[in-house]
Motif scaffolding. Structure first.
Motif, PDB file in Angstrom:
ATOM      1  N   ARG A   1     -13.234  11.940  -7.876  1.00  0.00           N
ATOM      2  CA  ARG A   1     -12.354  10.812  -8.032  1.00  0.00           C
ATOM      3  C   ARG A   1     -11.065  11.119  -8.517  1.00  0.00           C
ATOM      4  O   ARG A   1      -9.984  10.290  -8.864  1.00  0.00           O
ATOM      5  N   HIS A   2     -10.640  12.488  -8.943  1.00  0.00           N
ATOM      6  CA  HIS A   2      -9.463  12.876  -9.615  1.00  0.00           C
ATOM      7  C   HIS A   2      -8.720  13.210  -8.605  1.00  0.00           C
ATOM      8  O   HIS A   2      -7.362  13.636  -8.772  1.00  0.00           O
ATOM      9  N   ASP A   3      -9.096  13.303  -7.250  1.00  0.00           N
ATOM     10  CA  ASP A   3      -8.418  13.805  -5.968  1.00  0.00           C
ATOM     11  C   ASP A   3      -7.698  12.692  -5.302  1.00  0.00           C
ATOM     12  O   ASP A   3      -8.568  12.035  -4.538  1.00  0.00           O
ATOM     13  N   ILE A   4      -6.643  12.586  -5.106  1.00  0.00           N
ATOM     14  CA  ILE A   4      -6.077  11.333  -4.682  1.00  0.00           C
ATOM     15  C   ILE A   4      -6.178  11.390  -3.170  1.00  0.00           C
ATOM     16  O   ILE A   4      -6.422  10.040  -2.485  1.00  0.00           O
TER      17      ILE A   4
ATOM     18  N   TYR B   1       0.807  -1.128  -0.002  1.00  0.00           N
ATOM     19  CA  TYR B   1       0.150  -0.114   0.043  1.00  0.00           C
ATOM     20  C   TYR B   1       0.793   1.135   0.007  1.00  0.00           C
ATOM     21  O   TYR B   1       0.420   2.093  -0.742  1.00  0.00           O
TER      22      TYR B   1
ATOM     23  N   ILE C   1      -3.229   7.004  -8.417  1.00  0.00           N
ATOM     24  CA  ILE C   1      -4.764   7.273  -8.243  1.00  0.00           C
ATOM     25  C   ILE C   1      -5.835   6.221  -9.040  1.00  0.00           C
ATOM     26  O   ILE C   1      -6.761   5.818  -8.386  1.00  0.00           O
TER      27      ILE C   1
ATOM     28  N   TYR D   1      -9.167   0.002  -5.717  1.00  0.00           N
ATOM     29  CA  TYR D   1      -9.081  -0.619  -4.283  1.00  0.00           C
ATOM     30  C   TYR D   1     -10.448  -0.173  -3.768  1.00  0.00           C
ATOM     31  O   TYR D   1     -11.129  -0.864  -3.177  1.00  0.00           O
ATOM     32  N   ALA D   2     -10.697   0.996  -3.907  1.00  0.00           N
ATOM     33  CA  ALA D   2     -12.328   1.453  -3.375  1.00  0.00           C
ATOM     34  C   ALA D   2     -13.551   0.593  -4.146  1.00  0.00           C
ATOM     35  O   ALA D   2     -14.323   0.319  -3.363  1.00  0.00           O
TER      36      ALA D   2
ATOM     37  N   LEU E   1     -13.513  -2.616  -2.251  1.00  0.00           N
ATOM     38  CA  LEU E   1     -13.991  -2.384  -1.030  1.00  0.00           C
ATOM     39  C   LEU E   1     -15.550  -2.219  -1.038  1.00  0.00           C
ATOM     40  O   LEU E   1     -16.351  -2.797  -0.189  1.00  0.00           O
TER      41      LEU E   1
ATOM     42  N   LEU F   1      -5.976   3.250  -6.576  1.00  0.00           N
ATOM     43  CA  LEU F   1      -6.900   3.796  -5.315  1.00  0.00           C
ATOM     44  C   LEU F   1      -8.392   3.621  -5.840  1.00  0.00           C
ATOM     45  O   LEU F   1      -9.140   3.171  -4.980  1.00  0.00           O
ATOM     46  N   GLU F   2      -8.780   4.129  -7.008  1.00  0.00           N
ATOM     47  CA  GLU F   2     -10.055   3.972  -7.327  1.00  0.00           C
ATOM     48  C   GLU F   2     -10.447   2.499  -7.313  1.00  0.00           C
ATOM     49  O   GLU F   2     -11.575   2.189  -7.120  1.00  0.00           O
TER      50      GLU F   2
ATOM     51  N   LEU G   1      -9.828  10.136  -2.512  1.00  0.00           N
ATOM     52  CA  LEU G   1      -9.830   8.659  -2.834  1.00  0.00           C
ATOM     53  C   LEU G   1      -9.296   7.875  -1.659  1.00  0.00           C
ATOM     54  O   LEU G   1      -9.931   6.637  -1.012  1.00  0.00           O
ATOM     55  N   GLU G   2      -8.179   8.225  -1.023  1.00  0.00           N
ATOM     56  CA  GLU G   2      -7.564   7.490   0.094  1.00  0.00           C
ATOM     57  C   GLU G   2      -8.596   7.448   1.446  1.00  0.00           C
ATOM     58  O   GLU G   2      -8.803   6.709   2.078  1.00  0.00           O
TER      59      GLU G   2
ATOM     60  N   TYR H   1     -11.898   7.815   0.980  1.00  0.00           N
ATOM     61  CA  TYR H   1     -12.981   7.213   0.670  1.00  0.00           C
ATOM     62  C   TYR H   1     -12.861   5.715   1.022  1.00  0.00           C
ATOM     63  O   TYR H   1     -13.606   4.837   1.523  1.00  0.00           O
ATOM     64  N   ALA H   2     -11.520   5.207   0.530  1.00  0.00           N
ATOM     65  CA  ALA H   2     -11.103   3.900   0.979  1.00  0.00           C
ATOM     66  C   ALA H   2     -11.041   3.587   2.302  1.00  0.00           C
ATOM     67  O   ALA H   2     -11.616   2.733   3.002  1.00  0.00           O
TER      68      ALA H   2
END
Lengths: 197, 197
Positions: B119-122, A115, A122, A128-129, A132, A125-126, B125-126, B128-129
DNA sequence: AGAAGGAGTTAACCTAGGTTAATTTTTTCT
DNA sequence: AGAAAAAATTAACCTAGGTTAACTCCTTCT
């Protein structure tokens, strides 16, 4: 199976989640595990803080109560990420073991190391989301089934959802998945047979 | 409460998840909902594909079976994201309704519009995960409790986990959360009183 | 204050599924 | 193929929790 072949099935899985993984950037060491039918990848209570990927085979997540009764939380068929999100993320002991129902091939990375590299990507991460979201939805649907449906209904739903498992795994494991004893499942099947006949 | 105040509590929540949200970039229209005690934010079966944020108050997720029996899936206290991940993500009907147990204030965004921007914002996303990990783990622990523990044990665990709810919400809702009838909970409490006395 | 509707308790009875154990069927192993 | 082990069935009995209903407390509303 060499590293490249393993990565191929890993990649195909991520592709399906909409992500083109760039393996070149991943320098984390990968382990390979071969598990024979009946053996465990890890046991309940272990610190299984790895990301496992099931390349081939079939496993179940099995949780045993204080009184020693087994409960099957999940059946997982390759290709798929397996393991305990909770143990990975919170570094706690895992609440279930993973047992192979067929000879299986698994690769793994230390979650923290994996990780640490991937969190800057990015696309990962998308993906991985998305993963989840998917496992959460499955758990939510299962909670729904447990709370709203009878054991008989849960059995019928299982047969509809996993037609290929229905006849290929021992009935006692189906029973432990729908949350009843093998004896009770046998009774239910008997009842259903009468109803249909 | 104006938009700025609402965003403040939203921000505080994301901060706690390790993310500095940049509201300037978010141009999606936000709705505000005021729900009186007992009323519903949305009902089971609706297409509730919004991201809701509970700014103040207390709600429960309530799911009703075909036979009309109520089951409480979750209690959620502000500040918190609420809503159905499944309905948001898969655009299906939601499996539960959300009912206010106290007068509550909620803001919301269309998930698709919100996610399209974020979704373009890392960092988002982290975060959200992390949110998804968290709600998944809660579900997993709950599954574990249902399958391994008796109703009495589940009640004691509930009291330990939610000491502030234990005396402030009707007992029948505690019963519906641990998956038994109010009558059965009353029996259990009676048994426990004898045991302690 | 008095009425009315919830909320909780208690009791009597019911039922789905658990437990134990005997018996049969299927699988696995040599 | 034959022995041994594991899986499934059936039956008898048990128990936790469900159901219905009566009764008692609250709240809350006018």
């Amino acid at each position: 199976m060499d590293r490249t072949q393993l990565q191929n099935s890993f990649e195909a899985y991520f592709n399906e989640l909409g992500y083109d993984i760039d393996w070149q950037r991943l320098t984390v060491p990968m382990d390979v595990h071969v598990i024979r039918k009946g053996d465990y990848l890890f046991q309940q209570g272990d610190f299984a803080n790895r990301l496992y990927f099931l390349h081939s085979g079939l496993v179940r997540y099995v949780s045993v109560s204080d009184e020693g009764k087994e409960f099957t939380q999940t059946f997982a068929k390759s290709p798929r990420i397996i393991g305990s999100t909770k143990a990975m993320v919170t570094e706690t002991r895992v609440l279930f073991g993973i047992q192979a129902l067929e000879d299986s091939m698994v690769s793994s990375y230390t979650w923290q190391a994996f990780y640490a590299q991937m969190r800057h990507d990015i696309g990962f991460l998308e993906c991985y989301a998305k993963f989840l979201e998917r496992i959460f939805i499955v758990k939510e649907e299962r909670e729904n089934a447990f709370v709203k449906h009878s054991a008989e209904r849960r059995y019928l739903d299982f047969c509809a959802a996993y037609p290929e498992l229905k006849d290929s795994i021992p009935q006692q494991q189906i029973a432990s998945y729908i949350g009843i004893t093998p004896v009770a499942l046998s009774r239910i099947r008997h009842r259903l047979k009468l109803g249909r006949g």
